[in-house]
Design an enzyme around this catalytic site. Structure first.
Site, mmCIF file in Angstrom:
data_model
loop_
_atom_site.group_PDB
_atom_site.id
_atom_site.type_symbol
_atom_site.label_atom_id
_atom_site.label_comp_id
_atom_site.label_asym_id
_atom_site.label_seq_id
_atom_site.Cartn_x
_atom_site.Cartn_y
_atom_site.Cartn_z
ATOM 1 C CG PHE A 245 4.603 14.404 -6.722
ATOM 2 C CD1 PHE A 245 4.971 13.411 -5.837
ATOM 3 C CD2 PHE A 245 5.431 14.655 -7.801
ATOM 4 C CE1 PHE A 245 6.140 12.679 -6.029
ATOM 5 C CE2 PHE A 245 6.593 13.938 -8.007
ATOM 6 C CZ PHE A 245 6.952 12.951 -7.119
ATOM 7 C CB THR A 472 2.602 5.414 -3.410
ATOM 8 O OG1 THR A 472 1.640 4.817 -4.285
ATOM 9 C CG2 THR A 472 2.530 6.923 -3.589
ATOM 10 N NE ARG A 633 -1.896 -4.762 10.109
ATOM 11 C CZ ARG A 633 -2.593 -5.857 9.846
ATOM 12 N NH1 ARG A 633 -3.873 -5.755 9.483
ATOM 13 N NH2 ARG A 633 -2.041 -7.053 9.946
ATOM 14 C CB ILE A 634 3.451 0.641 9.024
ATOM 15 C CG1 ILE A 634 3.343 1.955 9.813
ATOM 16 C CG2 ILE A 634 4.420 0.789 7.858
ATOM 17 C CD1 ILE A 634 2.778 3.126 9.036
ATOM 18 C CG ASN A 636 6.561 -2.793 2.405
ATOM 19 O OD1 ASN A 636 7.626 -2.472 2.918
ATOM 20 N ND2 ASN A 636 6.510 -3.565 1.320
ATOM 21 C CE LYS A 706 -5.119 7.003 12.530
ATOM 22 N NZ LYS A 706 -4.649 7.919 13.604
ATOM 23 C CD GLU A 710 -1.214 13.315 0.335
ATOM 24 O OE1 GLU A 710 -0.844 14.421 -0.066
ATOM 25 O OE2 GLU A 710 -1.487 12.378 -0.434
#
Length: 743
Positions: A245, A472, A633-634, A636, A706, A710
Site C-alpha cells: 500500500f 492487486t 477499460r477494465i 478483469n 486507467k 487508488e
C-alpha cells in the site's frame, strides 16, 4: 473459427491463487539457506538527542551471537561518500542508518544484533543497553502551525498548487459562504506481511536478496549504491508481496541491515521487522486543511480556497497533492491554493494508497456537503450544477470523464431519490440512519516500462517485466493480455515479475502498473505476432505471403487470415516447419506525448453510503456502500472489483477506526500493534456494491487502461462523514470519527 482465447475483460481467477492458498508462494522471510543467521533491530527509545553509550557486553557474551552492529563499528560504506536517491525519495537528505550518534526520531534503528537463531538474537537485543542525552522534540503539528513553510525541492509526481482568478474579491461578494477546517492524524500502512529481507551469501562474494518491495529494481539499485557493488554481485528478487500500500515503495531499513550483516559476516542473513517497528517506516502525513467556499444562491461556485499544512521529517520534505483537487474537479473561476509543511521530529511520511487524494478529497467533499445544506440543495444536485468537462487548473479537457454516469448509476442503485434531506429524520428506535455521498478522483498515470516475450516451439509463451504484484492481480491481468494478444490458452502463458534481471519497470504504485506494464506486454506480444508471420511467409506454398500483420488474427493457438479464417496454421507448426527453437523480443512502448499533452487524464468515482448511528452509544455502523467507478477499460472485473472493495474497506477503516496515537510527551506512536491500532473486522463490513461505468479512452494508452488501485478509497471517508451528519446533525471534521466525538 471459434475464438476461445478472448480473456481481456473477463473475470478470470488469479493465476497465482493456488500457490498462495497452498503455501507454495514464498515471501521475503520464507527463504532459507544452510547456516542462515538472524538479525534483530534495536530501536531508539527517544525522539531526539544523542547516543552517549551503547553497552553490548552482556549480549556479546551469549554463545551464538556473532556481531552487534552500531554506528561505532559501521564505516566505509559507499553511501557515506556518495549521494543516493531511491525512486520514491522526496527532496532532502536520505536517512543513513548506523552512521551517527544523533537520534532524529523515535524508534530510529540504533543497532543490529546478529545470532545463529532468531530467538537468541531477540533475547540478545533485549540486553543491549543504550544511554541517551535527550533533547526537546517537536511532534505536534497543530501546536506549531506558525512554523509552516513552503516545501523545498520537488518530489516525483508532486504538482505545485496553482491559483487563478480573484478569490478574495469573489468570496467577499458571494451571497453564501462556508469556512471549515478538517484534520487527520497519522495513518499507518500495516500490511499483513511485515517488512523482511533474506540475503543469501555465496563464496564468490555475490548475494541474492529476497526483499519485500514494490520495486525490485529500486532494491537492487539501493544495495549497489550503498555497498558499492556491481550489478553482477547483486541478484534481487521479490516474486510475492503480502500487501504494501505504499510502504514498499522506498527501501526500508531491514534491507540495509540484512545486506550489511551478510557482507560483513560472509553469511546468509534474515532480518524481519516487528509489528511495532512497522510504525517507524513512515505514514500518511498528519494534515490540517482549511476550505473557504463562496457560491451563488443557485449553488454555482464562485470562489474556492483550499489550504493545507502537513508534517514532514527534519531531513526530508515529503509532499502530496492535497489541495490540487479543488482546482480540478468543479467549475469555478476563482481558486486559491496553498500547501505548506512543518518539520517534526518524526520519520518522513510515506506514500499511502491514493496519497494526497484521500486527504484532500475528504476536505473538499465534506465542504461541498456542508455547502449543500446551507443552500438547501441536494448534495448530488450541487455536484451536477458545478460539473466541469475540463480540468480547471490546466485548462484542458479530460481524455474521458464518465463521472456524470457514475453519479446517475450509483444514485439509482442506492435509491438516493428516496432520501429525506432533514438530519435525524430517518430514525428507528435508538438507531439513526444517515445517507451521504462524495466524489472520488485520481490520476490516470503511465510510467516507463518494458517487457520481454519468449515464444518456444512447444507453443508456450513466457513474458516478463521487473514489476511487482502486491496482491492487486498483476500476475493475472498480464497473463490475460499476453494470452489474448497471441491467441493462446492462458495455461500456455507464464508471466514473470519481481526479478531485477527482467526488463525495466517503475515502482508498482499510483495505479499505473496495469496501464504501463500492460502496454509493454501487449507490444511485446504484438512483436511476436510479427515474427511469427514473417516465419510463416517462409514456409513453401504459404498462403500468408504478401499479407501484413493487420490482415491476420490469432486465436486458439493458431494464426489465420482475418478475411478467410479457413486459411490457418498452428503456431507450433510455424516453429517446427521453419526449424525455429524460440522467438525472443523486448518491447519499449513510447506514449504519444503530443496527443496526451492536450488532455487531463483521471479516473472518477461516485460513492454513496448508508450509516446507522446508535443514539445512546455513539457507535457507527456502515450498512451499505455503492461505488460507481469510471476507470477506462477494465481488464478483469473480478480482480478490479476486489481492488475497489479493498479501497472501500480501507475508506471505512480510515473514517471510523484507524488512529495512530502520537504521544507528544515521548514523541512516539504508542498504539503500535494490531490490538490498539484499530482496523475493521468482518462484522464491521456489510453490503458493498461496485459498479464499473463503461468508459472508452484512446488517449491514456493504446489499451484504454486507467487503473483502479487508488480510486476505490478516494471519497469514501467523506461520504461516511456526510452520512453521519445526515444521521445525527453533528458535523465531525476530524478523522477518525470515534464514538466520543459523537456523544
Amino acid at each position: 473459427m471459434n475464438n476461445n482465447t478472448n480473456y481481456i475483460g473477463k473475470p478470470v481467477n488469479r493465476v497465482d491463487g493456488y500457490a498462495k492458498v497452498t503455501g507454495g508462494a514464498k515471501y521475503a522471510a520464507d527463504h532459507h539457506a544452510r547456516g542462515l543467521c538472524y538479525g534483530v533491530v534495536v530501536s531508539a527509545g527517544i525522539a531526539k538527542g544523542k547516543i552517549l553509550h551503547i553497552d553490548t557486553t552482556e549480549a556479546m557474551q551469549l554463545e551464538g551471537v556473532f556481531k552487534i552492529f552500531t554506528h561505532e563499528n559501521v564505516s566505509g560504506l559507499a553511501w557515506f561518500n556518495h549521494s543516493y536517491k531511491d525512486m520514491d525519495a522526496p527532496p532532502g537528505k536520505h536517512f543513513r542508518y548506523l552512521q551517527t550518534d544523533t537520534i532524529t526520531y523515535s524508534q530510529q534503528p540504533v543497532a543490529l544484533v546478529v545470532a545463529e537463531t532468531f530467538e537468541l538474537a531477540r533475547y540478545a537485543a533485549s540486553l543491549v543497553k543504550v544511554t541517551y542525552k535527550a533533547d526537546a522534540h517537536v511532534t505536534n503539528l497543530t501546536g506549531n502551525l506558525d512554523q509552516a513553510r513552503p516545501p523545498k525541492g520537488k518530489k516525483s509526481g508532486f504538482k505545485k498548487p496553482s491559483s487563478r482568478g480573484h478569490f478574495d474579491k469573489a468570496f467577499t461578494a458571494a451571497p453564501v459562504t462556508l469556512d471549515a477546517t478538517y484534520f487527520h492524524g497519522a495513518e499507518h500502512h500495516n500490511p499483513m506481511e511485515m517488512h523482511a529481507t533474506t540475503v543469501l551469501y555465496y563464496k564468490n562474494g555475490s548475494i541474492t536478496v529476497y526483499d519485500k518491495t514494490q520495486g525490485i529494481l529500486n532494491t537492487q539499485s539501493y544495495v549497489k549504491s550503498v555497498f558499492g557493488l556491481s550489478g553482477r554481485k547483486v541478484k534481487a528478487l521479490s516474486p510475492f508481496v503480502g500487501g504494501a500500500f505504499g510502504s514498499g515503495l522506498r527501501p526500508q531499513y531491514q534491507l540495509f541491515m540484512a545486506v550489511l550483516a551478510s557482507l560483513e559476516l560472509k553469511r546468509s542473513v534474515k532480518v524481519m521487522l516487528t509489528r511495532q517497528q512497522m510504525f517507524s517506516l513512515g505514514f500518511r502525513p498528519i494534515t490540517q486543511q482549511s476550505l473557504s467556499i463562496g457560491s451563488m444562491e443557485d449553488g454555482s461556485l464562485q470562489a474556492i480556497k483550499h489550504e493545507a499544512v502537513s508534517g514532514t521529517s527534519q531531513f526530508e520534505d515529503y509532499v502530496e497533492n492535497i489541495v490540487n483537487w479543488s482546482g480540478m474537479l468543479y467549475h469555478c473561476k476563482n481558486v486559491k491554493q496553498s500547501y505548506q509543511l512543518v518539520s517534526l521530529d518524526t520519520y518522513t511520511p510515506l506514500d499511502m494508497r491514493a496519497p494526497g487524494a484521500v486527504t484532500g478529497m475528504f476536505g473538499l467533499e465534506c465542504a461541498m456537503d456542508e455547502l449543500a445544506y446551507k443552500l438547501n440543495i441536494d448534495p448530488l444536485e450541487l455536484r451536477y450544477i458545478n460539473y466541469s468537462v475540463e480540468d480547471g487548473s490546466m485548462k484542458k479537457p479530460y481524455s474521458s470523464k464518465a463521472l456524470r454516469d457514475c453519479y446517475q448509476q450509483a444514485a439509482e442503485r442506492f435509491g438516493w431519490s428516496q432520501r429525506n434531506p432533514e438530519p435525524r429524520s430517518m430514525k428507528n428506535g435508538h438507531l439513526l440512519t444517515g445517507w451521504g455521498m462524495a466524489t472520488g478522483m485520481w490520476d490516470a498515470m503511465t510510467v516507463p516500462a518494458r517487457a520481454k516475450a519468449t515464444f518456444t516451439a512447444d507453443g508456450r509463451l513466457t513474458v516478463g517485466s521487473a514489476t511487482a504484484d502486491i496482491g492487486t492481480g498483476t500476475y493475472t491481468i498480464m497473463t490475460q493480455i499476453a494470452a489474448e494478444t497471441l491467441g493462446l490458452p492462458m495455461d500456455n502463458v507464464t508471466f514473470q515479475l519481481g526479478d531485477a534481471s527482467l526488463p525495466y519497470a517503475y515502482l508498482e504504485g499510483g495505479s499505473a502498473t496495469a496501464a504501463s506494464v500492460g502496454t509493454a506486454v501487449q507490444k511485446a506480444c504484438m512483436q511476436v505476432r510479427e515474427r511469427l508471420l514473417d516465419l510463416a511467409k517462409d514456409i513453401p506454398d504459404s498462403p500468408f505471403k504478401g499479407l501484413s500483420v493487420a490482415q491476420v488474427s490469432f486465436a486458439d493457438g493458431m494464426m489465420f487470415m482475418t478475411e478467410t479464417p479457413a486459411n490457418f496454421i498452428h503456431l507450433k507448426d510455424i516453429m517446427t516447419l521453419t526449424d525455429t527453437g524460440e522467438i525472443n523480443v523486448t518491447s519499449t512502448p513510447l506514449p504519444n506525448v503530443f496527443k496526451q499533452m492536450k488532455y487531463a487524464k483521471n479516473t472518477h468515482a461516485a460513492v454513496f453510503v448508508e450509516v446507522q448511528v446508535d443514539e445512546e452509544l455513539g457507535a457507527v455502523k456502515v450498512t451499505r456502500v455503492v461505488s460507481a467507478v469510471a476507470a477506462g477499460r477494465i481488464l478483469n472485473p473480478k480482480t478490479a472489483r476486489s481492488q475497489i472493495m479493498g479501497g472501500i474497506v480501507w475508506g471505512i477503516s480510515g473514517a471510523l477506526h484507524e488512529e495512530s496515537v502520537l504521544d507528544h510527551q515521548f514523541g512516539r506512536f504508542i498504539n503500535h500493534n494490531y490490538a490498539e491500532y484499530h482496523i475493521p473486522v468482518n462484522l464491521d463490513i456489510n453490503d458493498i456494491d461496485v459498479i464499473f461505468v463503461e468508459e472508452q479512452d484512446d488517449v491514456v494508452n493504446p489499451m484504454g487502461i486507467k487503473g483502479v488501485g487508488e480510486i476505490g478509497q478516494v471519497g469514501v471517508a467523506a461520504a461516511i462523514a456526510n452520512a453521519i451528519y445526515h444521521a445525527t446533525g453533528k458535523r465531525i471534521r476530524e478523522l477518525p470519527i470515534t464514538l466520543d466525538k459523537l456523544l
